[in-house]
Design an enzyme around this catalytic site. Structure first.
Site, PDB file in Angstrom:
ATOM      1  N   CYS A 152     -58.073   5.362   1.737  1.00  0.00           N
ATOM      2  CA  CYS A 152     -58.556   6.665   2.160  1.00  0.00           C
ATOM      3  C   CYS A 152     -58.774   7.650   1.027  1.00  0.00           C
ATOM      4  O   CYS A 152     -57.926   7.698   0.100  1.00  0.00           O
ATOM      5  CB  CYS A 152     -57.364   7.278   2.812  1.00  0.00           C
ATOM      6  SG  CYS A 152     -57.494   9.032   3.151  1.00  0.00           S
TER       7      CYS A 152
ATOM      8  N   CYS B   3     -54.936  14.392   2.259  1.00  0.00           N
ATOM      9  CA  CYS B   3     -54.439  13.357   3.032  1.00  0.00           C
ATOM     10  C   CYS B   3     -53.082  13.462   3.054  1.00  0.00           C
ATOM     11  O   CYS B   3     -52.267  13.346   2.120  1.00  0.00           O
ATOM     12  CB  CYS B   3     -54.759  11.954   2.984  1.00  0.00           C
ATOM     13  SG  CYS B   3     -53.808  10.656   4.104  1.00  0.00           S
TER      14      CYS B   3
ATOM     15  N   ASP C 227       0.956  -1.354  -0.053  1.00  0.00           N
ATOM     16  CA  ASP C 227      -0.105   0.041  -0.062  1.00  0.00           C
ATOM     17  C   ASP C 227       1.081   1.091   0.037  1.00  0.00           C
ATOM     18  O   ASP C 227       0.724   2.313  -0.709  1.00  0.00           O
ATOM     19  CB  ASP C 227      -1.067   0.002   1.177  1.00  0.00           C
ATOM     20  CG  ASP C 227      -1.937  -0.965   1.314  1.00  0.00           C
ATOM     21  OD1 ASP C 227      -2.441  -1.534   0.100  1.00  0.00           O
ATOM     22  OD2 ASP C 227      -2.900  -1.165   2.115  1.00  0.00           O
TER      23      ASP C 227
ATOM     24  N   LYS D  74     -34.162 -19.522 -10.365  1.00  0.00           N
ATOM     25  CA  LYS D  74     -34.235 -18.971  -9.155  1.00  0.00           C
ATOM     26  C   LYS D  74     -34.263 -19.904  -7.899  1.00  0.00           C
ATOM     27  O   LYS D  74     -34.190 -21.085  -8.123  1.00  0.00           O
ATOM     28  CB  LYS D  74     -35.586 -17.991  -8.856  1.00  0.00           C
ATOM     29  CG  LYS D  74     -35.879 -16.936 -10.146  1.00  0.00           C
ATOM     30  CD  LYS D  74     -34.759 -15.871  -9.882  1.00  0.00           C
ATOM     31  CE  LYS D  74     -35.181 -14.845  -8.885  1.00  0.00           C
ATOM     32  NZ  LYS D  74     -36.573 -14.194  -9.315  1.00  0.00           N
TER      33      LYS D  74
ATOM     34  N   LYS E 131     -27.348 -19.169 -20.178  1.00  0.00           N
ATOM     35  CA  LYS E 131     -27.315 -18.701 -21.354  1.00  0.00           C
ATOM     36  C   LYS E 131     -26.967 -19.404 -22.471  1.00  0.00           C
ATOM     37  O   LYS E 131     -25.802 -20.187 -22.144  1.00  0.00           O
ATOM     38  CB  LYS E 131     -26.559 -17.273 -21.539  1.00  0.00           C
ATOM     39  CG  LYS E 131     -26.841 -16.075 -20.575  1.00  0.00           C
ATOM     40  CD  LYS E 131     -25.955 -14.941 -20.632  1.00  0.00           C
ATOM     41  CE  LYS E 131     -26.377 -13.942 -19.586  1.00  0.00           C
ATOM     42  NZ  LYS E 131     -25.465 -12.979 -19.313  1.00  0.00           N
TER      43      LYS E 131
ATOM     44  N   TYR F 179     -21.192  -8.932 -17.653  1.00  0.00           N
ATOM     45  CA  TYR F 179     -21.558 -10.239 -18.243  1.00  0.00           C
ATOM     46  C   TYR F 179     -22.008 -10.349 -19.637  1.00  0.00           C
ATOM     47  O   TYR F 179     -22.144 -11.407 -19.940  1.00  0.00           O
ATOM     48  CB  TYR F 179     -22.414 -10.890 -17.115  1.00  0.00           C
ATOM     49  CG  TYR F 179     -23.633  -9.971 -16.715  1.00  0.00           C
ATOM     50  CD1 TYR F 179     -24.906  -9.919 -17.599  1.00  0.00           C
ATOM     51  CD2 TYR F 179     -23.686  -9.247 -15.690  1.00  0.00           C
ATOM     52  CE1 TYR F 179     -25.775  -8.997 -17.147  1.00  0.00           C
ATOM     53  CE2 TYR F 179     -24.646  -8.322 -15.282  1.00  0.00           C
ATOM     54  CZ  TYR F 179     -25.792  -8.322 -16.213  1.00  0.00           C
ATOM     55  OH  TYR F 179     -26.917  -7.606 -15.924  1.00  0.00           O
TER      56      TYR F 179
ATOM     57  N   GLU G  57     -23.422  -5.718 -13.356  1.00  0.00           N
ATOM     58  CA  GLU G  57     -24.416  -5.423 -12.262  1.00  0.00           C
ATOM     59  C   GLU G  57     -23.425  -4.758 -10.969  1.00  0.00           C
ATOM     60  O   GLU G  57     -22.295  -5.419 -10.794  1.00  0.00           O
ATOM     61  CB  GLU G  57     -24.740  -6.858 -11.773  1.00  0.00           C
ATOM     62  CG  GLU G  57     -26.072  -6.823 -10.814  1.00  0.00           C
ATOM     63  CD  GLU G  57     -27.226  -6.777 -11.404  1.00  0.00           C
ATOM     64  OE1 GLU G  57     -28.042  -6.833 -10.724  1.00  0.00           O
ATOM     65  OE2 GLU G  57     -27.162  -6.623 -12.823  1.00  0.00           O
TER      66      GLU G  57
ATOM     67  N   ASP H 124       0.673   4.360  -2.888  1.00  0.00           N
ATOM     68  CA  ASP H 124       0.401   5.456  -2.491  1.00  0.00           C
ATOM     69  C   ASP H 124       1.423   6.656  -2.997  1.00  0.00           C
ATOM     70  O   ASP H 124       1.124   7.796  -3.382  1.00  0.00           O
ATOM     71  CB  ASP H 124       0.397   5.628  -0.795  1.00  0.00           C
ATOM     72  CG  ASP H 124      -0.880   4.912  -0.273  1.00  0.00           C
ATOM     73  OD1 ASP H 124      -1.782   4.520  -1.064  1.00  0.00           O
ATOM     74  OD2 ASP H 124      -0.894   4.842   0.731  1.00  0.00           O
TER      75      ASP H 124
ATOM     76  N   GLU I 294     -23.975 -18.712 -14.814  1.00  0.00           N
ATOM     77  CA  GLU I 294     -23.380 -17.605 -13.911  1.00  0.00           C
ATOM     78  C   GLU I 294     -24.372 -17.317 -12.759  1.00  0.00           C
ATOM     79  O   GLU I 294     -25.578 -17.588 -13.071  1.00  0.00           O
ATOM     80  CB  GLU I 294     -23.323 -16.392 -14.815  1.00  0.00           C
ATOM     81  CG  GLU I 294     -24.354 -15.700 -15.240  1.00  0.00           C
ATOM     82  CD  GLU I 294     -24.160 -14.776 -16.425  1.00  0.00           C
ATOM     83  OE1 GLU I 294     -24.763 -13.530 -16.428  1.00  0.00           O
ATOM     84  OE2 GLU I 294     -23.283 -14.650 -17.337  1.00  0.00           O
TER      85      GLU I 294
ATOM     86  N   LYS J  64     -26.819 -15.336 -10.472  1.00  0.00           N
ATOM     87  CA  LYS J  64     -27.575 -14.288 -10.785  1.00  0.00           C
ATOM     88  C   LYS J  64     -27.484 -13.369  -9.788  1.00  0.00           C
ATOM     89  O   LYS J  64     -28.167 -13.348  -8.551  1.00  0.00           O
ATOM     90  CB  LYS J  64     -29.127 -14.827 -10.839  1.00  0.00           C
ATOM     91  CG  LYS J  64     -30.327 -13.562 -11.333  1.00  0.00           C
ATOM     92  CD  LYS J  64     -31.654 -14.039 -11.506  1.00  0.00           C
ATOM     93  CE  LYS J  64     -32.275 -12.862 -11.968  1.00  0.00           C
ATOM     94  NZ  LYS J  64     -32.520 -11.702 -10.997  1.00  0.00           N
TER      95      LYS J  64
ATOM     96  N   ASP K 280     -27.658  -9.904  -7.488  1.00  0.00           N
ATOM     97  CA  ASP K 280     -28.887  -9.092  -6.834  1.00  0.00           C
ATOM     98  C   ASP K 280     -28.298  -7.829  -6.600  1.00  0.00           C
ATOM     99  O   ASP K 280     -28.109  -7.495  -5.377  1.00  0.00           O
ATOM    100  CB  ASP K 280     -29.393  -9.770  -5.586  1.00  0.00           C
ATOM    101  CG  ASP K 280     -30.732  -9.214  -5.104  1.00  0.00           C
ATOM    102  OD1 ASP K 280     -31.394  -8.343  -6.123  1.00  0.00           O
ATOM    103  OD2 ASP K 280     -31.313  -9.336  -4.131  1.00  0.00           O
TER     104      ASP K 280
ATOM    105  N   CYS L 206     -58.769   7.172   8.263  1.00  0.00           N
ATOM    106  CA  CYS L 206     -57.353   7.125   8.037  1.00  0.00           C
ATOM    107  C   CYS L 206     -56.514   7.493   9.218  1.00  0.00           C
ATOM    108  O   CYS L 206     -56.755   8.459   9.765  1.00  0.00           O
ATOM    109  CB  CYS L 206     -57.420   8.167   6.791  1.00  0.00           C
ATOM    110  SG  CYS L 206     -55.833   8.337   6.336  1.00  0.00           S
TER     111      CYS L 206
ATOM    112  N   CYS M  49     -55.132  11.172   8.154  1.00  0.00           N
ATOM    113  CA  CYS M  49     -56.161  12.353   7.898  1.00  0.00           C
ATOM    114  C   CYS M  49     -57.330  12.456   8.777  1.00  0.00           C
ATOM    115  O   CYS M  49     -58.037  13.327   9.008  1.00  0.00           O
ATOM    116  CB  CYS M  49     -56.200  12.905   6.405  1.00  0.00           C
ATOM    117  SG  CYS M  49     -57.234  11.809   5.772  1.00  0.00           S
TER     118      CYS M  49
END
Length: 672
Positions: free
Chosen positions: A427, A433, A34, A317, A293, A229, A177, A38, A115, A117, A119, A411, A414
């Site tokens: 409502c 409201c 490091d 999934k 794919k 990807y 992603e 730097d 691959e 998936k 999120d 409600c 309101c």
């Protein structure tokens, strides 16, 4: 050191720093201490400061630069960013494999690339001659928000592609992603809580929120990473398979997920799915399944796309994660549309690395069906690994339960009496409201409604919180002096917002109707209602039977519309609005001279704006689509056209420039 020597040293330093950045951020194998890194970075910065002419946008020192934006501009993707067909049932994956093999023909050599998936937040990166020129969120798949300044701050995004000039494509649009790993996500939430700020619900929301910060300096403080990807559009790469695409991305310095694999049978896919699910908690980032794919890019072209997803890809999934916890309380929450949703506040429980403390119970009928009560032990899952849901109550022998929960009669925001609309409780005080007001302001000011630039979510909340806007008509009474007193407003921005509001006071009827947020009334219905009734007074006084004479409006929609105008609070608000807004009647449809034709627009039209051109052809009987297909009659291409131009040429669809488009209109007796 003279300028010539400085240029040589700067180029050497940039190459060295980029190489170490790639090793550290992309390959996860630091190649230098490091302190040594730097020293190199500091020397580069000092030379660029001494010789400003040597400073370039792709320098490693320029990841965080520029001022905060006032808003994001919308930009068109190089090619549509489609979603994936998905399911978690094994039979659905078998059907996908069988259908694909049948379409490719007997004896076809079928190979897949698999691959995780991810999120996270999907983005497009665009490089020209190796230099990152723009980045955009997925948006609606056709257009997204320009988040270039923010994406530049992500260390795993190269500002310049690796390789010689010969190896780097002239144009490259990549899909990736943006993710936030679970450990830094938890650290971020701890910091936010310590600061008294609301924590993020999950890493996906945190990543998306970081991308949409108007100040890139804030984004740079968020621990974001990217995995690439797919290639949306390329010019200059020789790739024939998805596997070659991934290898090319890696060669160019773009990060590719380490768990990608190849497969030739559906059994291989199931084995991969099981292995990834088994290792899921050890990956360090959130996934909710795997992506399958077809490897052969030429075969993909033959299979084509549906309107929503490619036929050659599929997401298998994972089952949602579940845990058991306790319901502390059930609280009714009022949304923008007035729907009152019961929210279960839970004893916090961790599900898949995310702490869950509340879950939607959807509506009163769902609470009744599941018989969820305060104090109950319940099984909770993250549906789609994102949205918390109460699955069921866990009963115990001899337990003493609390009383059944019931929706209040008034409600909670309101005090207006609530009404029932099917399984939902609503409502009806749409404009009076407070809980609904912020959402109504944002919707009223949105692009397809009154299009009040500068009146977004944060400003709307501020206006309501300080009491400047107590109901929707109050927007038109705001002056610049009041705005300047608010945080974030200067004299110029205050005057700009007041001017935008004044301009919106001269509104088209259909846009006004859309902005009112009438239940069931979207853009198309608002246009049809405006064309049929011609004036707000005629629509307001129309009976349910009158409304049903409009094509496409049935009894249910008619009932919703009459109920909206019949509510005393709504009627009073509408009267106040009409004293401040001048409504322009809709232009009559001029002809059906373009009936049966289908248009696609791309690029910038100089004489006519894209929206005006679209409205013009629709008013004369044509249809407008966002995607090019063999059914497209014309693609109208302005300056800086996107990939739709190439698609039109490959499909043999006739392309019109703006001059020929206007000539076509004149031939049909239509004057632009």
């Amino acid at each position: 050191m003279n300028a010539k020597q400085a240029k040589s040293r700067v180029e050497a330093l940039r190459a060295e720093v980029r190489r170490h950045d790639h090793h550290y951020y992309v390959e996860d194998r630091p190649s230098i201490a490091d302190e040594a890194y730097d020293t190199l970075y500091k020397e580069l910065g000092e030379l660029e400061e001494r010789f400003p002419a040597l400073l370039t946008a792709d320098s490693p020192t320029q990841r965080v630069a520029g001022r905060a934006l006032e808003k994001f501009r919308s930009i068109e993707h190089a090619a549509p960013m489609l979603s994936l067909d998905s399911d978690r049932e094994p039979e659905a994956l078998l059907r996908f494999d069988e259908r694909l093999r049948r379409l490719l023909g007997e004896g076809a050599n079928v190979a897949y690339v698999l691959e995780p998936k991810l999120d996270g937040a999907s983005v497009e990166l665009v490089y020209e001659d190796g230099l990152l020129i723009r980045a955009a969120t997925r948006g609606d798949g056709v257009r997204g928000e320009d988040v270039t300044a923010n994406v530049r701050t992500i260390p795993t995004v190269p500002l310049r592609l690796r390789g010689s000039k010969k190896e780097v494509p002239g144009f490259l649009s990549v899909r990736g992603e943006v993710v936030m790993r679970t450990v830094p996500f938890e650290a971020l939430n701890e910091r936010l809580l310590a600061e008294g700020s609301a924590p993020f619900a999950n890493p996906r929301n945190a990543a998306a929120g970081a991308l949409r910060q108007l100040d890139p300096r804030i984004t740079s403080q968020r621990p974001l990473e990217i995995y690439c990807y797919d290639i949306l559009v390329e010019r200059g790469l020789a790739v024939a398979t998805q596997w070659e695409v991934l290898e090319a991305l890696k060669r160019l310095g773009l990060r590719v997920n380490e768990r990608v694999r190849r497969a030739t049978t559906v059994e291989d896919i199931f084995e991969y799915h099981a292995a990834i699910e088994r290792d899921r908690d050890d990956l360090g980032y959130e996934i909710d399944g795997i992506v399958v794919k077809l490897d052969d890019l030429a075969a993909r072209e033959g299979l084509g796309l549906t309107s929503r997803h490619p036929r050659w890809a599929y997401a298998h999934k994972f089952p949602p994660r579940k845990e058991i916890t306790k319901v502390l309380s059930i609280v009714p929450s009022v949304g923008r549309t007035g729907v009152v949703t019961p929210i279960a506040f839970l004893l916090p429980v961790e599900i898949g690395g995310v702490t869950i403390s509340r879950a939607s119970l959807h509506n009163r009928e769902e609470v009744k069906r599941k018989d969820v009560r305060e104090g109950d032990r319940v099984r909770v899952q993250r549906a789609g690994d994102v949205i918390p849901q109460v699955v069921e109550v866990i009963h115990e022998d001899g337990e003493t339960r609390g009383p059944s929960w019931a929706m209040p009669s008034a409600c909670p925001s309101c005090g207006t009496g609530l009404i029932e609309r099917g399984p939902f409780t609503v409502c009806p005080n749409a404009f009076g409201c407070r809980a609904q007001l912020v959402g109504h302001i944002v919707h009223f000011a949105s692009r397809n409604a009154l299009d009040i630039e500068g009146l977004g979510d944060e400003t709307a909340k501020q206006l309501v919180d300080v009491g400047l806007v107590a109901s929707l008509p109050d927007i038109f009474d705001i002056d610049a002096e009041q705005l300047v007193a608010l945080e974030g407003f200067a004299e110029k921005s205050a005057e700009s917002l007041v001017a935008a509001i004044a301009q919106a006071a001269n509104a088209e009827l259909e846009r006004f109707l859309l902005g009112l947020g009438i239940p069931e009334v979207g853009e198309a219905v608002a246009r049809d209602l405006a064309a049929h009734f011609g004036a707000i007074e005629a629509l307001r006084d129309a009976s349910a039977e009158d409304l049903q004479t409009v094509p496409g409006i049935g009894p249910k929609m008619a009932e919703q519309i009459t109920a909206f105008f019949g509510t005393p609070e709504n009627a009073a608000t509408l009267e106040r609005l009409l004293k401040r807004v001048r409504l322009r009647p809709p232009e009559k449809r001029r002809s059906s001279g373009l009936a049966g034709l289908k248009f696609v627009f791309t690029g910038t039209l100089e004489g006519l704006g894209r929206r005006e051109a679209k409205e013009l052809v629709e008013a004369n009987g044509a249809k407008v689509s966002s995607a090019v297909s063999k059914a497209t009659s014309y693609v109208v291409a302005g300056s800086d056209p996107g990939s739709k131009l190439d698609e039109a040429r490959s499909l043999g669809v006739e392309v019109l420039d703006e001059e020929r488009f206007v000539a076509l209109l004149r031939e049909k007796g239509i004057h632009a």
